[in-house]
Structures are given as C-alpha cells and as structure tokens.
Write a protein that holds these residues in place. Structure first.
Motif, PDB file in Angstrom:
ATOM      1  N   LEU A 103       0.827  -1.206   0.000  1.00  0.00           N
ATOM      2  CA  LEU A 103       0.000   0.000   0.000  1.00  0.00           C
ATOM      3  C   LEU A 103       0.865   1.260   0.000  1.00  0.00           C
ATOM      4  O   LEU A 103       0.567   2.238  -0.694  1.00  0.00           O
ATOM      5  CB  LEU A 103      -0.936   0.002   1.206  1.00  0.00           C
ATOM      6  N   HIS A 104       1.937   1.231   0.776  1.00  0.00           N
ATOM      7  CA  HIS A 104       2.838   2.374   0.805  1.00  0.00           C
ATOM      8  C   HIS A 104       3.468   2.589  -0.564  1.00  0.00           C
ATOM      9  O   HIS A 104       3.614   3.726  -1.025  1.00  0.00           O
ATOM     10  CB  HIS A 104       3.932   2.163   1.853  1.00  0.00           C
ATOM     11  N   ARG A 105       3.832   1.481  -1.219  1.00  0.00           N
ATOM     12  CA  ARG A 105       4.432   1.592  -2.541  1.00  0.00           C
ATOM     13  C   ARG A 105       3.411   2.082  -3.568  1.00  0.00           C
ATOM     14  O   ARG A 105       3.740   2.831  -4.485  1.00  0.00           O
ATOM     15  CB  ARG A 105       5.028   0.245  -2.959  1.00  0.00           C
ATOM     16  N   LEU A 106       2.172   1.642  -3.414  1.00  0.00           N
ATOM     17  CA  LEU A 106       1.117   2.122  -4.316  1.00  0.00           C
ATOM     18  C   LEU A 106       0.974   3.629  -4.221  1.00  0.00           C
ATOM     19  O   LEU A 106       0.752   4.314  -5.221  1.00  0.00           O
ATOM     20  CB  LEU A 106      -0.207   1.446  -3.979  1.00  0.00           C
ATOM     21  N   ALA A 107       1.083   4.136  -3.007  1.00  0.00           N
ATOM     22  CA  ALA A 107       0.968   5.580  -2.819  1.00  0.00           C
ATOM     23  C   ALA A 107       2.132   6.318  -3.461  1.00  0.00           C
ATOM     24  O   ALA A 107       2.048   7.516  -3.731  1.00  0.00           O
ATOM     25  CB  ALA A 107       0.910   5.904  -1.321  1.00  0.00           C
ATOM     26  N   ASP A 108       3.198   5.571  -3.748  1.00  0.00           N
ATOM     27  CA  ASP A 108       4.383   6.174  -4.353  1.00  0.00           C
ATOM     28  C   ASP A 108       4.467   5.879  -5.841  1.00  0.00           C
ATOM     29  O   ASP A 108       5.536   5.894  -6.442  1.00  0.00           O
ATOM     30  CB  ASP A 108       5.639   5.660  -3.644  1.00  0.00           C
ATOM     31  N   ASP A 110       4.940   4.142  -9.202  1.00  0.00           N
ATOM     32  CA  ASP A 110       5.527   2.993  -9.870  1.00  0.00           C
ATOM     33  C   ASP A 110       5.991   1.901  -8.916  1.00  0.00           C
ATOM     34  O   ASP A 110       6.047   0.733  -9.288  1.00  0.00           O
ATOM     35  CB  ASP A 110       6.746   3.424 -10.698  1.00  0.00           C
ATOM     36  N   ARG A 111       6.334   2.249  -7.697  1.00  0.00           N
ATOM     37  CA  ARG A 111       7.031   1.329  -6.827  1.00  0.00           C
ATOM     38  C   ARG A 111       6.193   0.147  -6.342  1.00  0.00           C
ATOM     39  O   ARG A 111       6.717  -0.770  -5.717  1.00  0.00           O
ATOM     40  CB  ARG A 111       7.631   2.093  -5.643  1.00  0.00           C
ATOM     41  N   ALA A 112       4.927   0.141  -6.629  1.00  0.00           N
ATOM     42  CA  ALA A 112       4.106  -1.021  -6.287  1.00  0.00           C
ATOM     43  C   ALA A 112       4.321  -2.152  -7.276  1.00  0.00           C
ATOM     44  O   ALA A 112       4.168  -3.314  -6.932  1.00  0.00           O
ATOM     45  CB  ALA A 112       2.629  -0.642  -6.261  1.00  0.00           C
ATOM     46  N   LEU A 113       4.684  -1.824  -8.512  1.00  0.00           N
ATOM     47  CA  LEU A 113       4.768  -2.822  -9.574  1.00  0.00           C
ATOM     48  C   LEU A 113       6.179  -3.008 -10.113  1.00  0.00           C
ATOM     49  O   LEU A 113       6.423  -3.955 -10.852  1.00  0.00           O
ATOM     50  CB  LEU A 113       3.838  -2.413 -10.732  1.00  0.00           C
ATOM     51  N   LEU A 114       7.084  -2.125  -9.747  1.00  0.00           N
ATOM     52  CA  LEU A 114       8.444  -2.191 -10.270  1.00  0.00           C
ATOM     53  C   LEU A 114       9.452  -2.059  -9.135  1.00  0.00           C
ATOM     54  O   LEU A 114       9.196  -1.379  -8.140  1.00  0.00           O
ATOM     55  CB  LEU A 114       8.676  -1.056 -11.276  1.00  0.00           C
ATOM     56  N   PRO A 115      10.612  -2.688  -9.277  1.00  0.00           N
ATOM     57  CA  PRO A 115      11.651  -2.540  -8.254  1.00  0.00           C
ATOM     58  C   PRO A 115      12.249  -1.139  -8.281  1.00  0.00           C
ATOM     59  O   PRO A 115      12.098  -0.387  -9.257  1.00  0.00           O
ATOM     60  CB  PRO A 115      12.686  -3.599  -8.661  1.00  0.00           C
ATOM     61  N   ASP A 116      12.950  -0.795  -7.218  1.00  0.00           N
ATOM     62  CA  ASP A 116      13.499   0.556  -7.092  1.00  0.00           C
ATOM     63  C   ASP A 116      14.434   0.900  -8.248  1.00  0.00           C
ATOM     64  O   ASP A 116      14.480   2.049  -8.702  1.00  0.00           O
ATOM     65  CB  ASP A 116      14.248   0.692  -5.760  1.00  0.00           C
ATOM     66  N   ALA A 136       5.640   7.202 -19.545  1.00  0.00           N
ATOM     67  CA  ALA A 136       4.501   6.360 -19.171  1.00  0.00           C
ATOM     68  C   ALA A 136       4.495   5.069 -19.977  1.00  0.00           C
ATOM     69  O   ALA A 136       4.236   3.984 -19.446  1.00  0.00           O
ATOM     70  CB  ALA A 136       3.197   7.118 -19.369  1.00  0.00           C
ATOM     71  N   ALA A 137       4.800   5.179 -21.271  1.00  0.00           N
ATOM     72  CA  ALA A 137       4.834   3.981 -22.113  1.00  0.00           C
ATOM     73  C   ALA A 137       5.959   3.046 -21.680  1.00  0.00           C
ATOM     74  O   ALA A 137       5.789   1.817 -21.661  1.00  0.00           O
ATOM     75  CB  ALA A 137       5.012   4.373 -23.579  1.00  0.00           C
ATOM     76  N   GLN A 138       7.115   3.624 -21.327  1.00  0.00           N
ATOM     77  CA  GLN A 138       8.234   2.801 -20.861  1.00  0.00           C
ATOM     78  C   GLN A 138       7.904   2.128 -19.535  1.00  0.00           C
ATOM     79  O   GLN A 138       8.264   0.970 -19.304  1.00  0.00           O
ATOM     80  CB  GLN A 138       9.493   3.662 -20.709  1.00  0.00           C
ATOM     81  N   ARG A 139       7.204   2.849 -18.671  1.00  0.00           N
ATOM     82  CA  ARG A 139       6.786   2.266 -17.392  1.00  0.00           C
ATOM     83  C   ARG A 139       5.905   1.044 -17.635  1.00  0.00           C
ATOM     84  O   ARG A 139       6.096  -0.017 -17.035  1.00  0.00           O
ATOM     85  CB  ARG A 139       6.025   3.304 -16.569  1.00  0.00           C
ATOM     86  N   GLU A 140       4.924   1.191 -18.530  1.00  0.00           N
ATOM     87  CA  GLU A 140       4.019   0.081 -18.809  1.00  0.00           C
ATOM     88  C   GLU A 140       4.766  -1.091 -19.431  1.00  0.00           C
ATOM     89  O   GLU A 140       4.500  -2.255 -19.116  1.00  0.00           O
ATOM     90  CB  GLU A 140       2.893   0.563 -19.730  1.00  0.00           C
TER      91      GLU A 140
END
Length: 253
Positions: A103-108, A110-116, A136-140
């Motif tokens: 949840l904390h990473r979701l609030a931040d 990208d960090r919920a779905l990707l490593p630091d 945004a495209a690169q993130r996805e």
C-alpha cells in the motif's frame, strides 16, 4: 434469593455480547447453566470462568473449533497448541506487513509494480529530454516485461541503464520519438532504422537473445501502444529487418 447473574450481566462482566455467549454455548465452549426456580439461567463463578477462558483464547487467535479440547487439555498439549497458534499469528503478521508495504508503494506510484532500480531509471528520463507520454509507455513496458519475462528483466534493465548513459542512444531515441510525426514513406525512417541497427550491433549484438526465447511475450510488449504510434511500429520493423540482415536473430524472425 437466586445466586448468580443473568446472561446479560455475565456477558457484560466477561466483556462479550449476549450473542457471543449463546454462540459459545451452542458450539460447546462453555456449559450452559441450569434454569433456577423462576425459569431463568443464572451464571455462577464456574460458568463465568469458562466464558473468560473461551474469550481469552479466541482473542489470542485460537480457532473456536480448537478451544473446547484445549480447555480440557493437559499442560503440554495446551502449550503445544498455543505455540502453533503463535506461529500462525507470526505468519499472519508478516503477510499483513507485506500488504501494508505494498500500500505504501502504491501511494508512491511505480514502486508497487516495479523494483526501485527500474523506478530510478524512469525518474532519470525527463531530465534527458523524454516527455511524460514516453516515460509512461516505458513504465508500462517495464511492468509487462517484469511479469512476462522475469528471467530476462535484470538484463533488460542493464541495457536500459547503459543506454541512458550513452548520449548516442539518447539522441537516437529522441529522434525516433520525433519521427512519430513523419509520414510513413518518409525516407528518413530508413536512415534512422539503419542508425538504430548499427548502434545495436556496436553496443550489444546479443542483446535480443533472451527475448528470442520469449518471442510471443516480446511481441506483446513491443507492440504495446502500437496503435497509438504506427510510425514507431514501422521504425521497429525496419530496424529489426536490418538486424536480421546482419545475422542477428530477433524475436520476430
């Protein structure tokens, strides 16, 4: 005068509801007292003790189905059951802690779905001239790559990090973004594809090897948002064709 207290008083003394007291009776956790001469059930100290014991064990996380036998167990069996419950609670705490961290990473973002490390690369892109749509495209694409080709993800990040450190790679990528405004038959597309292929050949001719073993995943990732950027799709096809002509196996051929 009748001794003992009513079920409502018993529940209040023990710190539970009347409904819970009745439930304990129904499943056999606490004996139900006999009715007195006036027809009421009166709870004495023995019944209250059973209710307190049942409530305490339930509050500690012991499953209700295990409380009845536990109340009659010898000290060793009692201690073993409590140790087992403690282990279950420890596992549950670890699970809840992991959920809280997510949840904390979701609030931040990208960090919920990707490593630091991946997030740090994305964070670098705006300063290099990449716009929010590209980032945004690169993130996805990174999210898809991590999920579908996990064994090749770190290598992919290695190459991306190396590319962002190379002014030539950054310039070529920015030029490719600029090309999205060109006509499909613009001769500059062939020139740019040649430059991109040459860069791949010079920097890492084996870079696509892991993706070649996962061609279906590669196509899904590489064609993400393709309908929004048809020129980019054509540029990719031209670049891959040149790589294949140079003897480099690509995921799509």
């Amino acid at each position: 005068m009748s001794s003992g207290v009513t079920i409502g008083q018993a529940a209040a003394f023990v710190g539970i509801t009347v409904k819970t007291v009745r439930h304990y009776h129904r499943i056999g956790l606490a004996p139900e007292p006999e009715r007195d001469a006036s027809g009421y059930r009166r709870y004495g100290s023995a019944e209250l003790l059973h209710l307190v014991q049942a409530r305490t064990l339930a509050a500690a996380g012991v499953p209700l189905a295990e409380i009845g036998p536990l109340l009659d167990a010898d000290p060793d069996a009692f201690a073993a059951t409590l140790a087992e419950v403690e282990g279950q609670l420890t596992d549950r705490i670890a699970e809840l802690t992991a959920r809280r961290d997510t949840l904390h990473r979701l609030a931040d973002g990208d960090r919920a779905l990707l490593p630091d490390r991946a997030c740090a690369l994305l964070d670098r892109m705006p300063a290099l001239g990449f716009g929010p749509d590209y980032v945004a495209a690169q993130r996805e694409a990174l999210i898809l790559a991590r999920a579908m080709v996990p064994e090749g993800f770190e290598g992919f990040l290695d190459r991306l990090e190396q590319g962002l450190d190379e002014p030539e790679f950054v310039a070529l990528t920015l030029r490719a973004l600029e090309a999205e405004g060109w006509a499909p038959d613009d001769p500059r597309l062939e020139e740019l594809a040649a430059a991109l292929a040459d860069h791949h050949l010079r920097s890492d001719p084996e870079a696509l090897r892991a993706w070649s073993r996962a061609s279906a995943q590669y196509q899904l990732i590489n064609t993400h948002r393709e309908d929004e950027a048809p020129i980019a799709a054509r540029l990719t096809a031209l670049t891959e064709a040149r790589l294949r002509a140079a003897g480099v196996r690509t995921p799509r051929g």
